[in-house]
Design an enzyme around this catalytic site. Structure first.
Site, PDB file in Angstrom:
ATOM      1  N   ARG A   1       0.856  -1.168   0.000  1.00  0.00           N
ATOM      2  CA  ARG A   1       0.000   0.000   0.000  1.00  0.00           C
ATOM      3  C   ARG A   1       0.900   1.228   0.000  1.00  0.00           C
ATOM      4  NH1 ARG A   1      -3.791   2.220   4.969  1.00  0.00           N
ATOM      5  NH2 ARG A   1      -1.984   3.495   5.438  1.00  0.00           N
TER       6      ARG A   1
ATOM      7  N   TYR B   1      -2.889  11.513   6.650  1.00  0.00           N
ATOM      8  CA  TYR B   1      -3.161  10.122   7.036  1.00  0.00           C
ATOM      9  C   TYR B   1      -2.267   9.153   6.265  1.00  0.00           C
ATOM     10  CZ  TYR B   1      -4.670   5.459   6.951  1.00  0.00           C
ATOM     11  OH  TYR B   1      -4.609   4.094   7.021  1.00  0.00           O
TER      12      TYR B   1
ATOM     13  N   ASP C   1      -5.223   3.834   0.172  1.00  0.00           N
ATOM     14  CA  ASP C   1      -6.321   4.061   1.119  1.00  0.00           C
ATOM     15  C   ASP C   1      -6.756   5.529   1.060  1.00  0.00           C
ATOM     16  OD1 ASP C   1      -8.065   4.147   3.258  1.00  0.00           O
ATOM     17  OD2 ASP C   1      -6.709   3.180   4.683  1.00  0.00           O
TER      18      ASP C   1
ATOM     19  N   HIS D   1      -9.175   6.673   2.973  1.00  0.00           N
ATOM     20  CA  HIS D   1      -9.563   6.955   4.353  1.00  0.00           C
ATOM     21  C   HIS D   1     -10.834   7.789   4.468  1.00  0.00           C
ATOM     22  CE1 HIS D   1      -8.189   6.919   8.672  1.00  0.00           C
ATOM     23  NE2 HIS D   1      -7.844   5.732   8.244  1.00  0.00           N
TER      24      HIS D   1
ATOM     25  N   GLU E   1      -9.085   1.898  -1.479  1.00  0.00           N
ATOM     26  CA  GLU E   1      -9.826   1.595  -0.239  1.00  0.00           C
ATOM     27  C   GLU E   1     -10.523   2.830   0.307  1.00  0.00           C
ATOM     28  OE1 GLU E   1      -7.098   0.065   2.668  1.00  0.00           O
ATOM     29  OE2 GLU E   1      -8.341   0.739   4.327  1.00  0.00           O
TER      30      GLU E   1
ATOM     31  N   GLU F   1     -13.548  -1.468   7.012  1.00  0.00           N
ATOM     32  CA  GLU F   1     -12.829  -1.626   8.278  1.00  0.00           C
ATOM     33  C   GLU F   1     -13.605  -1.045   9.457  1.00  0.00           C
ATOM     34  OE1 GLU F   1      -9.213   0.439   7.104  1.00  0.00           O
ATOM     35  OE2 GLU F   1      -9.712   2.093   8.425  1.00  0.00           O
TER      36      GLU F   1
ATOM     37  N   ARG G   1     -13.605  -5.474   3.963  1.00  0.00           N
ATOM     38  CA  ARG G   1     -12.462  -5.384   4.884  1.00  0.00           C
ATOM     39  C   ARG G   1     -12.809  -5.616   6.351  1.00  0.00           C
ATOM     40  NH1 ARG G   1      -7.936  -3.669   4.571  1.00  0.00           N
ATOM     41  NH2 ARG G   1      -7.957  -1.828   5.925  1.00  0.00           N
TER      42      ARG G   1
ATOM     43  N   GLU H   1      -4.279  -7.356   5.253  1.00  0.00           N
ATOM     44  CA  GLU H   1      -3.401  -6.241   5.623  1.00  0.00           C
ATOM     45  C   GLU H   1      -2.465  -6.692   6.743  1.00  0.00           C
ATOM     46  OE1 GLU H   1      -5.502  -2.871   7.202  1.00  0.00           O
ATOM     47  OE2 GLU H   1      -3.759  -1.555   7.014  1.00  0.00           O
TER      48      GLU H   1
ATOM     49  N   TRP I   1     -11.563  12.065   9.416  1.00  0.00           N
ATOM     50  CA  TRP I   1     -10.107  11.819   9.509  1.00  0.00           C
ATOM     51  C   TRP I   1      -9.746  10.605   8.683  1.00  0.00           C
ATOM     52  CZ3 TRP I   1      -7.487   7.544  11.707  1.00  0.00           C
ATOM     53  CH2 TRP I   1      -6.072   7.652  11.609  1.00  0.00           C
TER      54      TRP I   1
END
Ligand code: GCO
Ligand code: MG
Length: 402
Positions: free
Chosen positions: A147, A159, A210, A212, A236, A262, A283, A339, A402
């Site tokens: 990643r 991030y 990602d 996020h 992601e 996630e 995820r 991951e 975030w």
């Protein structure tokens, strides 16, 4: 086999972890991870005050019944606190069952469907050049999937950009720090990062990214299109995960594979995403879904629709959660990738484990149960330290995911 004791162990070997240890009358014990980053003590309290009294005297072998009892019995179902607590109970019971029968948990799940579990590591850097070099270091360690996250000119504390080379840890001790964000600035650099990565390393490595949960569907569609020629393994958390319908728009605009989940806790959070085949990877890991029992419901539903798994495995998921995830990864037919963020040496010493890394793959080992223990004496040397994830604001001060 009756449960005689259930103990919540909170420790901080480099970062905070909450672990549940369940012991039975024949002396077998099992452990489960209940860590919820930045809200650890809420889960510890939920377990100690509300779950432990319900466990004493229960049949440790009745895993599904205990899951149903705690999930439906609370009436207030789902949510990260409830489901992290339920996850810990469930993992500990699978650990006990494996130990009692003398087999690794993946044997109880139908046995291995593959030789080992493909994992991805986390490369990051302050700018494109540093990030490209970091990807090279992961490839040199044998990773086949990486990643990549880069710093963005003009933004501080982005991030995914870590402070150490191998260990990315976003939670910080004390009260939350604040970061500043601009999706427009971020979008200026990401396509270029992956263009340079492909130019440097070719197409033989899997590359992941990602978002996020920070983009709007249209911003994410724009990025997905720009990344198509870089052939990502996945993009992601492109948009805020609460909005399953955003993925309809995103999916209709880009062929970049999509992953999300996630922060989900149950199949209800992703039923539209899966049934409409709006994503490629789900995820949600055992640590969030209500353990192995909970994640099997999601993975089984996903299998029917051709969606594969890619369980969350950041450092805030302890080696106990990692061991549980790997047992499932090895067994289910629709595994995609796992991951793998390495833990620090202190964390590994508190949670000795059987899983091993070789040539870009992890294997959970063949020890009975989950294949992970907690060294309680070592854990006691690291008391809890208050820590939070950062809070994110746009450049004008508006709070942003975030
Ligand atoms: C990931 C995640 C993590 C989370 C972290 C929050 O893909 O690994 O996004 O980095 O931010 O788990 O606690
Ligand atoms: Mg993520």
């Amino acid at each position: 086999m009756r449960i005689t004791e259930a103990e919540v162990i909170v420790c901080s070997p480099g970062r905070n972890f909450v672990t549940l240890k369940i012991t039975t009358d024949d002396g077998v014990s099992g452990i489960g991870d209940a860590t919820l980053n930045g809200r650890e003590l809420a889960v510890a309290g939920y377990l100690t005050e509300h779950i432990v009294p319900l466990l004493i005297g229960r049949d440790a072998a009745a895993i599904e019944d205990t899951w149903q009892y705690l999930y439906h019995g609370a009436y207030w179902r789902r949510g990260p606190v409830t489901m992290s607590a339920l996850s810990a109970v469930d993992m500990a019971l699978w650990d006990i069952k494996g130990k009692a029968l003398g087999v690794p948990v993946h044997q109880l799940l139908g046995g291995p469907s593959r030789e080992a579990v493909l994992v991805y590591g986390h490369a990051n850097g302050a700018d494109i050049e540093e990030t490209v070099a970091a990807v090279g270091r992961y490839l040199a360690m044998g990773y086949r999937a990486v990643r990549a996250q880069t710093g963005v000119p003009g933004l501080r504390g982005v991030y995914g950009v870590g402070r150490g080379e191998l260990y990315y840890e976003p939670a910080e001790k004390g009260l939350p720090s604040e970061e500043r964000w601009s999706t427009e600035k971020y979008l200026n650099v990401v396509p270029e990062l992956f263009r340079v990565l492909r130019e440097t390393y070719g197409h033989d490595v899997h590359l992941l990214h990602d978002g996020h949960h920070r983009m709007t569907p249209i911003q994410a569609a724009w990025l997905g299109q720009r990344l198509e020629d870089s052939r990502l393994f996945w993009l992601e958390d492109a948009t805020p995960a609460e909005h399953q319908q955003s993925f309809r728009q995103l999916r209709s605009h880009t062929t970049t594979p999509l992953a999300v989940g996630e922060i989900f806790n149950s199949v209800h959070d992703c039923s539209t995403l899966i049934a409409e085949q709006l994503i490629d990877y789900i995820r949600t890991p055992p640590a969030r879904a209500g353990g192995i029992t909970g994640v099997r419901k999601i993975a089984g539903f996903a299998e029917v629709y051709g969606v594969r798994t890619g369980f969350h495995g950041a450092t805030d998921l302890s080696p106990v959660a990692m061991a549980a995830a790997l047992q499932v990864d090895l067994a289910i037919p629709n595994f995609g990738i796992q991951e793998y963020m390495r833990h620090t040496a202190e964390t590994d010493a508190v949670f000795p484990h059987e899983y091993t890394f070789a040539e870009g793959f992890l294997h959970p080992g063949t020890a009975a149960g989950l294949g992970v223990e907690i060294d309680e004496e070592a854990a006691a040397r690291y008391p809890y330290e208050r820590a939070y994830l950062p809070v994110n604001r746009l450049e004008d001060g508006t709070v942003h995911p975030w």
